[in-house]
Design a protein around this motif. Structure first.
Motif, PDB file in Angstrom:
ATOM      1  N   VAL A  87       1.075  -1.151  -0.107  1.00  0.00           N
ATOM      2  CA  VAL A  87       0.053  -0.028  -0.173  1.00  0.00           C
ATOM      3  C   VAL A  87       0.821   1.242  -0.042  1.00  0.00           C
ATOM      4  CG1 VAL A  87      -1.389   1.466   1.374  1.00  0.00           C
ATOM      5  CG2 VAL A  87      -2.088  -0.886   0.982  1.00  0.00           C
ATOM      6  N   SER A  88       1.821   1.342   0.898  1.00  0.00           N
ATOM      7  CA  SER A  88       2.989   2.333   1.103  1.00  0.00           C
ATOM      8  C   SER A  88       3.306   2.733  -0.332  1.00  0.00           C
ATOM      9  CB  SER A  88       3.803   2.356   2.249  1.00  0.00           C
ATOM     10  OG  SER A  88       3.024   2.108   3.293  1.00  0.00           O
ATOM     11  N   TYR A  89       4.090   1.811  -0.984  1.00  0.00           N
ATOM     12  CA  TYR A  89       5.024   1.870  -2.226  1.00  0.00           C
ATOM     13  C   TYR A  89       3.850   2.083  -3.368  1.00  0.00           C
ATOM     14  CZ  TYR A  89       9.235   0.732   0.566  1.00  0.00           C
ATOM     15  OH  TYR A  89      10.077   0.495   1.094  1.00  0.00           O
ATOM     16  N   GLY A  90       2.752   1.395  -3.190  1.00  0.00           N
ATOM     17  CA  GLY A  90       1.976   1.662  -4.369  1.00  0.00           C
ATOM     18  C   GLY A  90       1.524   3.280  -4.447  1.00  0.00           C
ATOM     19  N   CYS A  91       1.000   3.563  -3.125  1.00  0.00           N
ATOM     20  CA  CYS A  91       0.670   5.014  -3.391  1.00  0.00           C
ATOM     21  C   CYS A  91       1.521   6.044  -3.685  1.00  0.00           C
ATOM     22  CB  CYS A  91       0.172   5.378  -1.612  1.00  0.00           C
ATOM     23  SG  CYS A  91      -1.500   4.534  -1.571  1.00  0.00           S
TER      24      CYS A  91
END
Ligand code: SF4
Ligand code: FES
Lengths: 114, 230
Positions: A87-91
């Motif tokens: 989620v963090s890297y994707g965002c």
């Protein structure tokens, strides 16, 4: 990065975006609201560098704020180390992608590709 | 007021409700109704309680949908002939109305809920002015009943959120003039499932039976983290 630093950026971008969006709306109204989305008008706006700069800054502020908001919502929906990392890297990747795409439009207008 | 009420008790084994007719008087509490049903009608009802005076924090449950202490809720104040009791939300159920407190106590321990004096060898009395006491005394009234965690919407979806109870206690120690562990505590709650996941719904403060106001504690704590407070 500490969560408090991220959240300071989150609140700061929200406050700055509110100010800049207000300037943006006022400029649109001064211009004649109905015609503001006509092709020639939009291109002229992008070619007027101070205004193009304002739009670019708004794009950055809203992307940073919006994608961090999305990250927070997704982190609260589900938990787990690999999910949270994704989620963090994707965002961050989506945020960079959106800023790059919006910047590309402004650049293309100014180098005469549109 | 009627002299009996219908008590509906959520049962974990069947997943449904069992219904009991229970005699009541003006001063009867919900806990007394449950214990009446347990003693005279169905001894298998599981309920946790101890002090019967809103001090031990054992008897938290949902009463007509709202988290409350059963021993501190009078039937007469509910204004209803039917009382439905269910286990607290956001807690794993042991049986019927009894829930597990592991997560609450783990988070409570995590925030270091004790005074950390600067110099351990300093045996002098730590004096405190009334103004210094006022800054945290309300938060020292927490009885760890878990009602705030049960009412918190973030606790419902985020299984690793530290929760309003622990955050209010973090503030209680951070605001204490005798304590020197502020930086450690602030760094513990400054993570992706810490203080920033509170969205200020305020339901924790609505249900707290001791007037602790965890939502306010969380906002005051945020003041430290954003640099508004020293
Ligand atoms: S803050 Fe209030 S509701 Fe929460 S555990 Fe403490 S006493 Fe109970
Ligand atoms: S029995 Fe102790 S708080 Fe209710």
């Amino acid at each position: 990065m500490r969560e408090s630093h991220i959240m300071k950026i989150h609140y700061g971008t929200a406050l700055a975006a509110v100010g800049l969006v207000a300037v943006h709306i006022l400029m649109r109204m001064a211009d004649g609201y109905a015609e503001s989305l006509e092709f020639a008008n939009v291109v002229a706006n992008y070619q007027f560098l101070p205004y193009a700069g304002l739009l670019e800054i708004m794009l950055i502020l809203l992307s940073v704020h919006g994608f961090n908001g999305l990250r927070v919502i997704l982190l609260e929906l589900r938990q787990g180390p690999s999910y949270e990392k994704a989620v963090s890297y994707g965002c961050v990747a989506a945020m960079i992608g959106l800023i790059a795409y919006g910047t590309r439009t402004i650049v293309m207008v100014n180098v005469g590709m549109i | 007021m009627r002299d009996t009420i219908t008590l509906r008790v959520k049962r974990s084994e069947s997943g449904g409700f069992d219904t009991f007719e229970v005699p009541v008087q003006k001063w009867t509490t919900v806990l007394e109704c449950i214990l009446y049903a347990k003693h005279y009608m169905d001894t298998s009802i599981a309920v946790r309680y101890s002090c019967r005076q809103a001090t031990c924090g054992s008897c938290g449950m949902r009463i007509n949908g709202r988290p409350a202490l059963a021993c501190f809720t009078k039937v007469s104040e509910l204004d209803s002939d039917t009382i439905t009791v269910e286990p607290m939300s956001n807690f794993p159920i042991i049986r019927d109305l009894a829930v597990r407190f592991d997560r609450l106590f783990e988070n409570h321990h995590r925030i270091r809920p004790y005074l950390e004096p600067g110099d351990a060898d300093d045996k002098r009395e730590h004096l405190q002015s009334p103004a210094e006491l006022d800054r945290y005394i309300q938060f020292a009234n927490c009885i760890k009943c878990g009602l705030c965690n049960s009412a918190c919407p973030t606790m419902a979806t985020d299984t690793t959120f530290v929760g309003p109870q622990a955050l209010a206690q973090a503030y209680r120690y951070v605001a204490d003039s005798r304590d020197t562990g502020k930086d450690k505590r602030l760094s513990i709650i400054d993570d992706s499932h810490g203080i920033w996941r509170c969205h200020f719904a305020g339901s924790c403060s609505q249900v707290c039976p001791k007037g602790v106001d965890p939502a306010m504690g969380i906002q005051l704590l945020r003041g430290y983290m954003l640099g508004f407070r020293g």
